[in-house]
Design a protein around this motif. Structure first.
Motif, PDB file in Angstrom:
ATOM      1  N   ASP A  69      31.466  45.675  76.843  1.00  0.00           N
ATOM      2  CA  ASP A  69      31.156  44.991  78.089  1.00  0.00           C
ATOM      3  C   ASP A  69      31.841  43.634  78.063  1.00  0.00           C
ATOM      4  O   ASP A  69      31.399  42.732  77.347  1.00  0.00           O
ATOM      5  CB  ASP A  69      29.645  44.835  78.240  1.00  0.00           C
ATOM      6  CG  ASP A  69      29.267  44.049  79.486  1.00  0.00           C
ATOM      7  OD1 ASP A  69      30.058  44.033  80.438  1.00  0.00           O
ATOM      8  OD2 ASP A  69      28.180  43.451  79.497  1.00  0.00           O
ATOM      9  N   GLY A  70      32.918  43.486  78.807  1.00  0.00           N
ATOM     10  CA  GLY A  70      33.627  42.208  78.816  1.00  0.00           C
ATOM     11  C   GLY A  70      34.469  42.029  77.569  1.00  0.00           C
ATOM     12  O   GLY A  70      35.227  42.910  77.178  1.00  0.00           O
ATOM     13  N   GLN A  71      34.336  40.867  76.906  1.00  0.00           N
ATOM     14  CA  GLN A  71      35.147  40.573  75.727  1.00  0.00           C
ATOM     15  C   GLN A  71      34.690  41.417  74.535  1.00  0.00           C
ATOM     16  O   GLN A  71      33.507  41.722  74.379  1.00  0.00           O
ATOM     17  CB  GLN A  71      35.047  39.088  75.376  1.00  0.00           C
ATOM     18  CG  GLN A  71      35.518  38.155  76.498  1.00  0.00           C
ATOM     19  CD  GLN A  71      36.929  38.453  76.950  1.00  0.00           C
ATOM     20  OE1 GLN A  71      37.152  38.830  78.100  1.00  0.00           O
ATOM     21  NE2 GLN A  71      37.882  38.301  76.069  1.00  0.00           N
ATOM     22  N   ILE A  72      35.644  41.780  73.701  1.00  0.00           N
ATOM     23  CA  ILE A  72      35.346  42.568  72.514  1.00  0.00           C
ATOM     24  C   ILE A  72      34.602  41.703  71.494  1.00  0.00           C
ATOM     25  O   ILE A  72      35.049  40.600  71.164  1.00  0.00           O
ATOM     26  CB  ILE A  72      36.645  43.107  71.884  1.00  0.00           C
ATOM     27  CG1 ILE A  72      37.406  43.973  72.899  1.00  0.00           C
ATOM     28  CG2 ILE A  72      36.346  43.908  70.624  1.00  0.00           C
ATOM     29  CD1 ILE A  72      36.661  45.197  73.366  1.00  0.00           C
ATOM     30  N   THR A  73      33.480  42.199  71.004  1.00  0.00           N
ATOM     31  CA  THR A  73      32.691  41.439  70.040  1.00  0.00           C
ATOM     32  C   THR A  73      33.219  41.650  68.629  1.00  0.00           C
ATOM     33  O   THR A  73      33.924  42.621  68.342  1.00  0.00           O
ATOM     34  CB  THR A  73      31.218  41.872  70.088  1.00  0.00           C
ATOM     35  OG1 THR A  73      31.112  43.243  69.641  1.00  0.00           O
ATOM     36  CG2 THR A  73      30.649  41.748  71.497  1.00  0.00           C
ATOM     37  N   GLN A  74      32.859  40.738  67.739  1.00  0.00           N
ATOM     38  CA  GLN A  74      33.255  40.876  66.334  1.00  0.00           C
ATOM     39  C   GLN A  74      32.658  42.137  65.721  1.00  0.00           C
ATOM     40  O   GLN A  74      33.258  42.756  64.841  1.00  0.00           O
ATOM     41  CB  GLN A  74      32.807  39.633  65.550  1.00  0.00           C
ATOM     42  CG  GLN A  74      33.641  38.401  65.835  1.00  0.00           C
ATOM     43  CD  GLN A  74      35.115  38.604  65.510  1.00  0.00           C
ATOM     44  OE1 GLN A  74      35.463  39.117  64.437  1.00  0.00           O
ATOM     45  NE2 GLN A  74      35.979  38.206  66.422  1.00  0.00           N
ATOM     46  N   SER A  75      31.476  42.513  66.184  1.00  0.00           N
ATOM     47  CA  SER A  75      30.852  43.738  65.685  1.00  0.00           C
ATOM     48  C   SER A  75      31.693  44.959  66.029  1.00  0.00           C
ATOM     49  O   SER A  75      31.920  45.831  65.180  1.00  0.00           O
ATOM     50  CB  SER A  75      29.445  43.883  66.281  1.00  0.00           C
ATOM     51  OG  SER A  75      28.869  45.114  65.922  1.00  0.00           O
ATOM     52  N   THR A  76      32.171  45.027  67.275  1.00  0.00           N
ATOM     53  CA  THR A  76      33.012  46.149  67.688  1.00  0.00           C
ATOM     54  C   THR A  76      34.328  46.143  66.923  1.00  0.00           C
ATOM     55  O   THR A  76      34.808  47.191  66.469  1.00  0.00           O
ATOM     56  CB  THR A  76      33.287  46.075  69.198  1.00  0.00           C
ATOM     57  OG1 THR A  76      32.049  46.178  69.907  1.00  0.00           O
ATOM     58  CG2 THR A  76      34.210  47.204  69.640  1.00  0.00           C
ATOM     59  N   ILE A  77      34.922  44.965  66.760  1.00  0.00           N
ATOM     60  CA  ILE A  77      36.171  44.852  66.004  1.00  0.00           C
ATOM     61  C   ILE A  77      35.978  45.364  64.582  1.00  0.00           C
ATOM     62  O   ILE A  77      36.799  46.127  64.066  1.00  0.00           O
ATOM     63  CB  ILE A  77      36.661  43.388  65.990  1.00  0.00           C
ATOM     64  CG1 ILE A  77      37.159  42.988  67.381  1.00  0.00           C
ATOM     65  CG2 ILE A  77      37.768  43.194  64.950  1.00  0.00           C
ATOM     66  CD1 ILE A  77      37.513  41.523  67.501  1.00  0.00           C
ATOM     67  N   ALA A  78      34.867  44.981  63.953  1.00  0.00           N
ATOM     68  CA  ALA A  78      34.603  45.397  62.574  1.00  0.00           C
ATOM     69  C   ALA A  78      34.451  46.915  62.468  1.00  0.00           C
ATOM     70  O   ALA A  78      34.950  47.547  61.532  1.00  0.00           O
ATOM     71  CB  ALA A  78      33.347  44.701  62.052  1.00  0.00           C
ATOM     72  N   LYS A  79      33.764  47.510  63.454  1.00  0.00           N
ATOM     73  CA  LYS A  79      33.568  48.958  63.435  1.00  0.00           C
ATOM     74  C   LYS A  79      34.899  49.694  63.589  1.00  0.00           C
ATOM     75  O   LYS A  79      35.165  50.677  62.881  1.00  0.00           O
ATOM     76  CB  LYS A  79      32.624  49.357  64.566  1.00  0.00           C
ATOM     77  CG  LYS A  79      31.182  48.934  64.357  1.00  0.00           C
ATOM     78  CD  LYS A  79      30.323  49.280  65.566  1.00  0.00           C
ATOM     79  CE  LYS A  79      28.906  48.784  65.401  1.00  0.00           C
ATOM     80  NZ  LYS A  79      28.071  49.062  66.605  1.00  0.00           N
ATOM     81  N   VAL A  80      35.729  49.228  64.511  1.00  0.00           N
ATOM     82  CA  VAL A  80      37.015  49.888  64.733  1.00  0.00           C
ATOM     83  C   VAL A  80      37.921  49.698  63.514  1.00  0.00           C
ATOM     84  O   VAL A  80      38.601  50.636  63.081  1.00  0.00           O
ATOM     85  CB  VAL A  80      37.686  49.345  66.012  1.00  0.00           C
ATOM     86  CG1 VAL A  80      39.104  49.894  66.157  1.00  0.00           C
ATOM     87  CG2 VAL A  80      36.859  49.695  67.234  1.00  0.00           C
ATOM     88  N   GLU A  81      37.924  48.499  62.958  1.00  0.00           N
ATOM     89  CA  GLU A  81      38.743  48.241  61.761  1.00  0.00           C
ATOM     90  C   GLU A  81      38.311  49.143  60.616  1.00  0.00           C
ATOM     91  O   GLU A  81      39.157  49.675  59.880  1.00  0.00           O
ATOM     92  CB  GLU A  81      38.640  46.776  61.360  1.00  0.00           C
ATOM     93  CG  GLU A  81      39.426  45.825  62.259  1.00  0.00           C
ATOM     94  CD  GLU A  81      39.300  44.386  61.828  1.00  0.00           C
ATOM     95  OE1 GLU A  81      40.222  43.608  62.118  1.00  0.00           O
ATOM     96  OE2 GLU A  81      38.246  44.024  61.237  1.00  0.00           O
ATOM     97  N   ALA A  82      37.006  49.316  60.439  1.00  0.00           N
ATOM     98  CA  ALA A  82      36.500  50.175  59.363  1.00  0.00           C
ATOM     99  C   ALA A  82      36.918  51.616  59.581  1.00  0.00           C
ATOM    100  O   ALA A  82      37.333  52.314  58.640  1.00  0.00           O
ATOM    101  CB  ALA A  82      34.977  50.067  59.289  1.00  0.00           C
ATOM    102  N   PHE A  83      36.844  52.088  60.830  1.00  0.00           N
ATOM    103  CA  PHE A  83      37.256  53.455  61.155  1.00  0.00           C
ATOM    104  C   PHE A  83      38.740  53.649  60.831  1.00  0.00           C
ATOM    105  O   PHE A  83      39.133  54.651  60.226  1.00  0.00           O
ATOM    106  CB  PHE A  83      36.997  53.742  62.629  1.00  0.00           C
ATOM    107  CG  PHE A  83      37.428  55.118  63.076  1.00  0.00           C
ATOM    108  CD1 PHE A  83      36.645  56.225  62.833  1.00  0.00           C
ATOM    109  CD2 PHE A  83      38.632  55.286  63.756  1.00  0.00           C
ATOM    110  CE1 PHE A  83      37.044  57.494  63.236  1.00  0.00           C
ATOM    111  CE2 PHE A  83      39.041  56.541  64.176  1.00  0.00           C
ATOM    112  CZ  PHE A  83      38.242  57.648  63.925  1.00  0.00           C
ATOM    113  N   ILE A  84      39.559  52.685  61.229  1.00  0.00           N
ATOM    114  CA  ILE A  84      41.006  52.786  60.999  1.00  0.00           C
ATOM    115  C   ILE A  84      41.324  52.805  59.509  1.00  0.00           C
ATOM    116  O   ILE A  84      42.185  53.563  59.045  1.00  0.00           O
ATOM    117  CB  ILE A  84      41.730  51.634  61.705  1.00  0.00           C
ATOM    118  CG1 ILE A  84      41.641  51.799  63.226  1.00  0.00           C
ATOM    119  CG2 ILE A  84      43.194  51.550  61.285  1.00  0.00           C
ATOM    120  CD1 ILE A  84      42.184  50.628  64.018  1.00  0.00           C
TER     121      ILE A  84
END
Length: 237
Positions: free
Chosen positions: A219-234
């Motif tokens: 929702d809106g700007q990407i949060t650090q939590s979302t960034i961390a989850k995507v980085e971990a997946f990658i």
């Protein structure tokens, strides 16, 4: 100078018609320009639709008309936005881009370009066909969905990421093609992304579970939590 506002994926023929008779620049109202919050739409709502309304009101003195996608290629939110903008006094041309036609070649989505560049080039094909041939690659990752409100999310992905979902449909010139929208390459680890409060979350969740991918909404700007989850997946794939 006056501009033609648009959102979604209107038929190219409609965009070309108004560009020809008005000779004006285009303004994609879906994009985040930092326009002030007009409070017209609910606070908990799709950020892209919010962008459309806020941008239209902010840029109102510059807009001669708005070409609005209101069919299956967009969403009910796009249809409702058109009705609200009309009520606010804007000149709105409603379009539906659901006609079945031969798909354009998919090249940008499979190219070695940086992911942000891929997505921006694909969205430019809404109004200007891209006939450049870009070097392709085997996919190491997949990004499925719509262009994020906050494009920094895309910077997390390597250049060998292939683009799927509605964005891929845009390159093919078939934004309402549900078969193409649900396609991903089996075996390619894929992040299924939607804006928060978007009906596409239903499809993203189903496909993520079907293909063993990761479902993300923002929702809106990407949060650090979302960034961390995507980085971990990658990193884990």
């Amino acid at each position: 100078m006056k501009k033609i506002g648009y959102y979604g994926h209107p038929p190219l023929s409609v965009i070309e018609h108004f560009r020809r008779i008005l000779g004006q620049e285009l303004l994609d109202l879906d994009v985040d320009f930092g326009s002030p919050d007009t409070k017209v739409v609910p606070e908990a709502y799709c950020q892209i639709i919010t962008n459309i309304i806020d941008n239209a009101i902010f840029f109102r003195p510059q807009l001669s008309l708005i070409i609005a996608s209101v069919g299956e290629e967009k969403c009910d939110g796009g249809r409702f936005a058109a009705a609200i903008l009309k009520d606010l006094g804007f000149k709105v041309v409603e379009t539906r881009n659901t006609r079945v036609r031969k798909a354009r070649p998919i090249n940008i989505a499979k190219s070695v370009l940086p992911v942000v560049e891929k997505v921006l080039k694909i969205m430019d094909t809404v109004h200007t066909p891209d006939r450049e041939q870009y070097p392709e690659c085997e996919p190491s990752l997949g990004f499925w969905g719509v262009p994020p409100h906050d494009l920094t999310l895309l910077e997390l992905f390597p250049d060998s990421t292939h683009i799927y979902g509605w964005t891929r449909c845009v390159e093919a010139g078939r934004p309402a093609d549900i078969r193409l929208e649900t396609y991903v390459d089996p075996g390619v680890p894929t992040v299924f992304y939607t804006q928060a409060f978007c009906p596409k979350q239903q499809l993203a969740k189903y496909l993520a579970e079907k293909y063993g991918g990761m479902c993300v909404d923002a929702d809106g700007q990407i949060t650090q939590s979302t960034i961390a989850k995507v980085e971990a997946f990658i990193k884990l794939v």
